[in-house]
Design a protein around this motif. Structure first.
Motif, PDB file in Angstrom:
ATOM      1  N   PRO A   1       0.835  -1.215   0.000  1.00 46.71           N
ATOM      2  CA  PRO A   1       0.000   0.000   0.000  1.00 46.71           C
ATOM      3  C   PRO A   1       0.868   1.264   0.000  1.00 46.71           C
ATOM      4  O   PRO A   1       1.993   1.243   0.500  1.00 46.71           O
ATOM      5  CB  PRO A   1      -0.777  -0.105   1.313  1.00 46.71           C
TER       6      PRO A   1
ATOM      7  N   CYS B   1       1.525  -2.012  10.944  1.00 46.60           N
ATOM      8  CA  CYS B   1       0.586  -2.513   9.922  1.00 46.60           C
ATOM      9  C   CYS B   1       0.856  -3.990   9.645  1.00 46.60           C
ATOM     10  O   CYS B   1      -0.070  -4.792   9.522  1.00 46.60           O
ATOM     11  CB  CYS B   1       0.736  -1.738   8.618  1.00 46.60           C
TER      12      CYS B   1
ATOM     13  N   LYS C   1       6.946   4.401   9.662  1.00 47.43           N
ATOM     14  CA  LYS C   1       5.959   4.885   8.688  1.00 47.43           C
ATOM     15  C   LYS C   1       5.682   6.372   8.845  1.00 47.43           C
ATOM     16  O   LYS C   1       5.281   7.034   7.880  1.00 47.43           O
ATOM     17  CB  LYS C   1       4.659   4.082   8.807  1.00 47.43           C
TER      18      LYS C   1
ATOM     19  N   ASN D   1      -1.523  -7.255  10.166  1.00 42.42           N
ATOM     20  CA  ASN D   1      -1.798  -8.216   9.085  1.00 42.42           C
ATOM     21  C   ASN D   1      -1.515  -9.647   9.536  1.00 42.42           C
ATOM     22  O   ASN D   1      -2.291 -10.561   9.258  1.00 42.42           O
ATOM     23  CB  ASN D   1      -0.940  -7.881   7.864  1.00 42.42           C
TER      24      ASN D   1
ATOM     25  N   ARG E   1      -8.432   0.906  16.641  1.00 38.88           N
ATOM     26  CA  ARG E   1      -7.717   1.447  15.497  1.00 38.88           C
ATOM     27  C   ARG E   1      -8.481   2.626  14.885  1.00 38.88           C
ATOM     28  O   ARG E   1      -9.708   2.547  14.721  1.00 38.88           O
ATOM     29  CB  ARG E   1      -7.593   0.337  14.450  1.00 38.88           C
TER      30      ARG E   1
ATOM     31  N   THR F   1       3.467   2.627   2.631  1.00 33.16           N
ATOM     32  CA  THR F   1       3.510   1.533   3.604  1.00 33.16           C
ATOM     33  C   THR F   1       4.520   0.473   3.174  1.00 33.16           C
ATOM     34  O   THR F   1       4.293  -0.723   3.333  1.00 33.16           O
ATOM     35  CB  THR F   1       2.110   0.913   3.805  1.00 33.16           C
TER      36      THR F   1
ATOM     37  N   ARG G   1      -9.460  -7.491   5.402  1.00 36.26           N
ATOM     38  CA  ARG G   1      -8.693  -6.447   4.705  1.00 36.26           C
ATOM     39  C   ARG G   1      -7.358  -6.169   5.375  1.00 36.26           C
ATOM     40  O   ARG G   1      -6.529  -5.435   4.846  1.00 36.26           O
ATOM     41  CB  ARG G   1      -9.503  -5.150   4.632  1.00 36.26           C
ATOM     42  N   MET G   2      -7.196  -6.683   6.565  1.00 27.19           N
ATOM     43  CA  MET G   2      -5.914  -6.539   7.267  1.00 27.19           C
ATOM     44  C   MET G   2      -5.394  -7.924   7.652  1.00 27.19           C
ATOM     45  O   MET G   2      -4.911  -8.125   8.756  1.00 27.19           O
ATOM     46  CB  MET G   2      -6.092  -5.657   8.505  1.00 27.19           C
TER      47      MET G   2
ATOM     48  N   GLY H   1      -4.302   6.149   4.007  1.00 32.12           N
ATOM     49  CA  GLY H   1      -4.118   5.662   5.371  1.00 32.12           C
ATOM     50  C   GLY H   1      -3.822   6.771   6.360  1.00 32.12           C
ATOM     51  O   GLY H   1      -2.848   6.691   7.109  1.00 32.12           O
TER      52      GLY H   1
ATOM     53  N   ALA I   1      -6.442  -3.629   1.684  1.00 29.83           N
ATOM     54  CA  ALA I   1      -5.014  -3.322   1.810  1.00 29.83           C
ATOM     55  C   ALA I   1      -4.174  -4.591   1.870  1.00 29.83           C
ATOM     56  O   ALA I   1      -3.023  -4.605   1.419  1.00 29.83           O
ATOM     57  CB  ALA I   1      -4.786  -2.492   3.062  1.00 29.83           C
TER      58      ALA I   1
END
Lengths: 353, 183
Positions: free
Chosen positions: A32, A41, A113, A45, A321, A35, A57-58, A261, A188
């Motif tokens: 992403p 992140c 990040k 995941n 989150r 990222t 999605r994660m 994001g 993502a």
């Protein structure tokens, strides 16, 4: 001492340069936007793949995460630096690990990040930079007043090898495991660089970070404590190299609004990153550094990594989150609780003369 | 005569027999009762699930019927009525993003760009497929020109137009959603 001689940490410069390039390259190859490297992140995941939360999605076994840790392991082994050690308040570190992820997810990204977002033109990350610096400064206040979590001692090699072995298992899972395990199908999670590139670049970055002790919050801590700029110069080069490569590849889009994001709750972005900076200063390194230390056989750092993994599940299950709309009520409460917890730890573990 | 011999010599009389029969019958009754109770319970569970299934199917049918009704109203040129019905339906079927999409389109056609932006935002918030580049429901090609259109209209309207801050925040949300990223 001249400033030139102070910049003696060429290893840090090399690591910073490599991380900046790797961070942009991984995003260019499919991760992403902004990222390329984001430990929080990636942890979220992986937590999804381990069914610690249910957001597809994660959910992806991000190979970079395994690469960081195993790269550090190989480099430590090669240099004879792999030492199984632990016993420095691992359970406290576990909970600090959870709150590191809470802070990261309220901001939407880890300390690495923060700079990658900024290098991509995301001006909302500026509040994260301010927060991170403030948080580390707060942690340094406690360090100066004798904060100490206890001395780690040598322990059975089995303990030190547990997390690297777990990462080998996950690596096998992402290479040959069923799609239902490794995920990466929607959202993502479906945006990712080719597997071998992710793993290889991750391992290279992990190895260099082990060699140089690269750490964003560690650099700030060293600067506040001793005015040592060798590590923070690596962080500076990391940002600059990412910025230059983003400009060269046309990935630099300055602005506040059109940023991936991110959200516009600047106050909570600042607070989230301050929590991360504070926690990282207390346990001796940012989430990325904890991975690298765990790769060297540090069982205390492994406890923090496991806390991060659990945190990666909890922030989704408890709606902590942040979303694109901003920080959630759960995120605000968790951030406040995090500060209370870290202050309590800071006070409780102050060694009095 | 010792005790052991007295027991061994004792014969089964009528009272013993009657007691035994009564005990067997009672055991059979209790067993049957609990068996039937268990069967009844599982039966009610099955009927509960069947009822639930039927209610869900009815709800989906109603939602779909409502969506088609709104589309038909739009086709007939009754946009105002469709918007009123659509707003009520979005409230009634909370969480169904399609109503927000229909409302967004309707308000856009009507020229109420601010409300349209808000409805697009609600649609994206309730269905993340709309902002997922890999999904067949991705709305990027629809929303990007729309965002440009709204920006242009805002520039023409000048600063301080009604609801300006809210619209700007909603526009930012749409842009961030379409920009992708790890979220």
């Amino acid at each position: 001492m001249s400033w030139v001689s102070r910049i003696a940490g060429q290893k840090n410069l090399a690591a910073g340069l490599a991380m900046g390039l790797a961070g942009v390259l991984l995003a260019y190859l499919g991760n992403p936007r902004n990222t390329g490297i984001c430990v929080s992140c990636f942890v979220e995941n992986v937590a999804g793949s381990l069914r610690l939360h249910g957001d597809p999605r994660m959910t992806y076994l991000r190979p970079e995460l395994m690469g960081f840790l195993l790269g550090a392991t190989f480099m430590a082994l090669g240099r004879g630096k792999f030492r199984s050690r632990g016993g420095s308040s691992p359970f406290i570190r576990f909970f600090v690990g959870i709150f590191l992820i809470v802070g990261c997810t309220v901001f939407l990204g880890c300390p690495i990040k923060v700079f990658l977002r900024l290098a991509g033109g995301d001006l909302t990350a500026l509040s994260g930079v301010v927060g991170l610096v403030a948080g580390v400064w707060l942690g340094v206040l406690f360090l100066r007043r004798g904060f100490f979590l206890g001395r780690g001692v040598g322990t059975s090699p089995l303990a030190g090898w547990m997390l690297p072995a777990f990462m080998v298992f996950l690596t096998l899972g992402v290479m040959w495991g069923p799609v239902s395990f490794k995920g990466g199908l929607v959202g993502a999670a479906a945006e990712h660089a080719p597997l071998l590139a992710s793993l290889g670049i991750g391992a290279l970055v992990g190895a260099l970070a082990q060699r140089s002790s690269f750490c964003v919050t560690g650099g700030l801590r060293n600067f506040f404590l001793t005015r040592d700029i060798s590590m923070i110069s690596g962080v500076g080069l990391f940002f600059l190299s990412a910025l230059v490569l983003n400009l060269a590849l046309g990935l630099f889009h300055p602005g506040l609004s059109n940023q991936p994001g991110s959200h516009l709750d600047h106050g909570w972005s600042l607070a989230g990153m301050a929590l991360v900076g504070f926690g990282a200063a207390l346990i001796g390194g940012c989430p990325f550094r904890q991975l690298v230390l765990a790769g060297e056989g540090d069982v205390d750092a492994a406890a923090a990594v496991m806390g991060m993994l659990v945190g990666g599940g909890l922030v989704h299950s408890w709606a902590v989150r942040s979303t694109l709309a901003g920080a959630t009520p759960g995120g605000k409460v968790a951030t406040a609780l995090g500060f209370v917890f870290l202050l309590a730890v800071g006070i409780a573990y102050r060694e009095r003369e | 005569m010792d005790m052991k011999n007295s027991f061994s010599r004792k014969k089964i009389d009528g009272v013993d027999l009657l007691s035994g029969v009564i005990m067997v019958l009672a055991a059979a009754f209790v067993t049957t009762f609990f068996w039937q109770a268990a069967a009844g319970a599982s039966g009610s569970e099955e009927s509960f699930m069947a009822r639930l299934r039927m209610e869900s199917a009815k709800r989906i049918e109603k939602e779909q019927a409502q969506i088609h009704f709104l589309l038909d109203m739009e086709d007939e040129g009754k946009t105002g009525d469709a918007l009123r019905e659509g707003a009520a339906a979005a409230e009634r079927f909370d969480g169904n993003s399609q109503f927000h999409l229909l409302l967004a389109r309707g308000y856009r056609e009507k020229g109420d760009l601010g409300t349209s932006v808000a409805e697009y935002r609600r649609a994206l918030e309730s269905n993340r497929d709309y902002s997922d580049r890999r999904s067949t429901f991705y709305l990027g090609s629809t929303l990007r020109p729309f965002i440009r259109e709204v920006r242009l209209a805002r520039v023409e309207a000048g600063p301080g137009s009604a609801g300006s801050t809210v619209v700007r925040r909603d526009l930012f949300y749409l842009e961030r959603s379409l920009a992708g990223g790890c979220h």
